[in-house]
Design a protein around this motif. Structure first.
Motif, PDB file in Angstrom:
ATOM      1  N   ASP A 156       0.830  -1.204   0.000  1.00 56.26           N
ATOM      2  CA  ASP A 156       0.000   0.000   0.000  1.00 56.26           C
ATOM      3  C   ASP A 156       0.868   1.260   0.000  1.00 56.26           C
ATOM      4  N   LEU A 157       1.884   1.274   0.830  1.00 55.48           N
ATOM      5  CA  LEU A 157       2.782   2.425   0.926  1.00 55.48           C
ATOM      6  C   LEU A 157       3.465   2.699  -0.412  1.00 55.48           C
ATOM      7  N   LEU A 158       4.009   1.670  -1.033  1.00 51.92           N
ATOM      8  CA  LEU A 158       4.760   1.855  -2.273  1.00 51.92           C
ATOM      9  C   LEU A 158       3.868   2.095  -3.486  1.00 51.92           C
ATOM     10  N   ALA A 159       2.608   1.731  -3.390  1.00 50.89           N
ATOM     11  CA  ALA A 159       1.689   1.955  -4.517  1.00 50.89           C
ATOM     12  C   ALA A 159       1.007   3.320  -4.454  1.00 50.89           C
ATOM     13  N   ASN A 160       1.029   3.977  -3.295  1.00 57.32           N
ATOM     14  CA  ASN A 160       0.183   5.160  -3.136  1.00 57.32           C
ATOM     15  C   ASN A 160       0.880   6.439  -2.676  1.00 57.32           C
TER      16      ASN A 160
ATOM     17  N   SER B 171       9.062   0.853 -11.188  1.00 58.92           N
ATOM     18  CA  SER B 171       8.232  -0.333 -10.980  1.00 58.92           C
ATOM     19  C   SER B 171       8.652  -0.948  -9.653  1.00 58.92           C
ATOM     20  N   VAL B 172       7.695  -1.533  -8.960  1.00 57.94           N
ATOM     21  CA  VAL B 172       7.990  -2.213  -7.696  1.00 57.94           C
ATOM     22  C   VAL B 172       7.402  -3.613  -7.780  1.00 57.94           C
ATOM     23  N   PHE B 173       8.216  -4.587  -7.401  1.00 61.08           N
ATOM     24  CA  PHE B 173       7.799  -5.984  -7.377  1.00 61.08           C
ATOM     25  C   PHE B 173       8.000  -6.513  -5.964  1.00 61.08           C
ATOM     26  N   MET B 174       7.135  -7.461  -5.540  1.00 55.88           N
ATOM     27  CA  MET B 174       7.291  -8.055  -4.214  1.00 55.88           C
ATOM     28  C   MET B 174       6.884  -9.519  -4.252  1.00 55.88           C
ATOM     29  N   LYS B 175       7.671 -10.322  -3.566  1.00 54.54           N
ATOM     30  CA  LYS B 175       7.319 -11.732  -3.355  1.00 54.54           C
ATOM     31  C   LYS B 175       7.958 -12.195  -2.055  1.00 54.54           C
TER      32      LYS B 175
ATOM     33  N   GLN C 246      11.169  11.436   0.870  1.00 59.10           N
ATOM     34  CA  GLN C 246      11.589  11.437   2.270  1.00 59.10           C
ATOM     35  C   GLN C 246      10.510  10.822   3.154  1.00 59.10           C
ATOM     36  N   ARG C 247       9.243  11.183   2.889  1.00 59.79           N
ATOM     37  CA  ARG C 247       8.133  10.645   3.696  1.00 59.79           C
ATOM     38  C   ARG C 247       7.982   9.134   3.510  1.00 59.79           C
ATOM     39  N   VAL C 248       7.981   8.667   2.265  1.00 60.98           N
ATOM     40  CA  VAL C 248       7.770   7.244   2.030  1.00 60.98           C
ATOM     41  C   VAL C 248       8.955   6.426   2.546  1.00 60.98           C
ATOM     42  N   GLU C 249      10.167   6.944   2.407  1.00 62.40           N
ATOM     43  CA  GLU C 249      11.333   6.204   2.898  1.00 62.40           C
ATOM     44  C   GLU C 249      11.347   6.131   4.419  1.00 62.40           C
ATOM     45  N   ALA C 250      10.961   7.199   5.092  1.00 60.71           N
ATOM     46  CA  ALA C 250      10.901   7.178   6.557  1.00 60.71           C
ATOM     47  C   ALA C 250       9.863   6.169   7.036  1.00 60.71           C
ATOM     48  N   GLU C 251       8.721   6.129   6.385  1.00 61.41           N
ATOM     49  CA  GLU C 251       7.673   5.165   6.744  1.00 61.41           C
ATOM     50  C   GLU C 251       8.121   3.742   6.404  1.00 61.41           C
ATOM     51  N   LEU C 252       8.716   3.566   5.246  1.00 65.22           N
ATOM     52  CA  LEU C 252       9.167   2.246   4.808  1.00 65.22           C
ATOM     53  C   LEU C 252      10.195   1.656   5.761  1.00 65.22           C
ATOM     54  N   ASP C 253      11.050   2.492   6.298  1.00 62.17           N
ATOM     55  CA  ASP C 253      12.117   2.014   7.175  1.00 62.17           C
ATOM     56  C   ASP C 253      11.565   1.244   8.381  1.00 62.17           C
ATOM     57  N   LYS C 254      10.352   1.558   8.808  1.00 67.93           N
ATOM     58  CA  LYS C 254       9.724   0.860   9.939  1.00 67.93           C
ATOM     59  C   LYS C 254       9.494  -0.624   9.631  1.00 67.93           C
ATOM     60  N   TYR C 255       9.367  -0.954   8.358  1.00 72.07           N
ATOM     61  CA  TYR C 255       8.987  -2.308   7.965  1.00 72.07           C
ATOM     62  C   TYR C 255      10.160  -3.150   7.466  1.00 72.07           C
ATOM     63  N   LEU C 256      11.328  -2.547   7.332  1.00 70.66           N
ATOM     64  CA  LEU C 256      12.474  -3.284   6.806  1.00 70.66           C
ATOM     65  C   LEU C 256      13.068  -4.218   7.842  1.00 70.66           C
ATOM     66  N   VAL C 257      13.580  -5.362   7.392  1.00 69.02           N
ATOM     67  CA  VAL C 257      14.331  -6.213   8.302  1.00 69.02           C
ATOM     68  C   VAL C 257      15.555  -5.425   8.738  1.00 69.02           C
ATOM     69  N   GLU C 258      16.063  -5.738   9.902  1.00 73.05           N
ATOM     70  CA  GLU C 258      17.110  -4.913  10.529  1.00 73.05           C
ATOM     71  C   GLU C 258      18.312  -4.668   9.626  1.00 73.05           C
TER      72      GLU C 258
END
Length: 122
Positions: A20-24, A42-46, A74-86
């Motif tokens: 949702d974050l990366l699509a919107n 483009s963004v792909f995920m599996k 900056q906003r999307v990367e800050a939010e995304l960082d919460k979900y990344l593996v360490e």
């Protein structure tokens, strides 16, 4: 045109939030101050592995500087960082942090094939 891809992993159970974050998020400016143009993304995920692919005309360092200063990025990367593996976490709030992440996460180009007008269509 040049193509680049970066990959990173997200924590199990966060895939839908990341999709949702990366699509919107709001689009960044398509042209960097040095004239480099972001042609497509483009963004792909599996299974928690995310691959982000970009196509540009120009130079990658100029685009990285530009994107690291774009408010929507900056906003999307800050939010995304919460979900990344360490081990994939990063500081994308500065051009240096964004550059370090891109260099670490960038995938090697193996081949690119592009159809030409001279090729027959079957």
């Amino acid at each position: 045109m040049q193509r680049y891809a970066v990959m990173f992993r997200v924590k199990p159970g966060t895939e839908d939030k990341v999709k949702d974050l990366l699509a919107n998020y709001s689009r960044p400016g398509w042209v960097a101050p040095d004239g480099t143009r972001l042609m497509s993304t483009s963004v792909f995920m599996k299974d928690g592995l995310v691959v982000r692919m970009i196509e540009i005309e120009g130079n990658l360092p100029g685009l990285m500087r530009h994107l690291s200063q774009e408010p929507s990025i900056q906003r999307v990367e800050a939010e995304l960082d919460k979900y990344l593996v360490e081990e994939d976490r990063r500081d994308a709030s500065t051009p240096e942090g964004a550059r370090e992440f891109f260099l670490r996460a960038m995938m090697e180009t193996v081949t690119t094939r592009v159809a030409t007008d001279a090729e027959p269509v079957s």
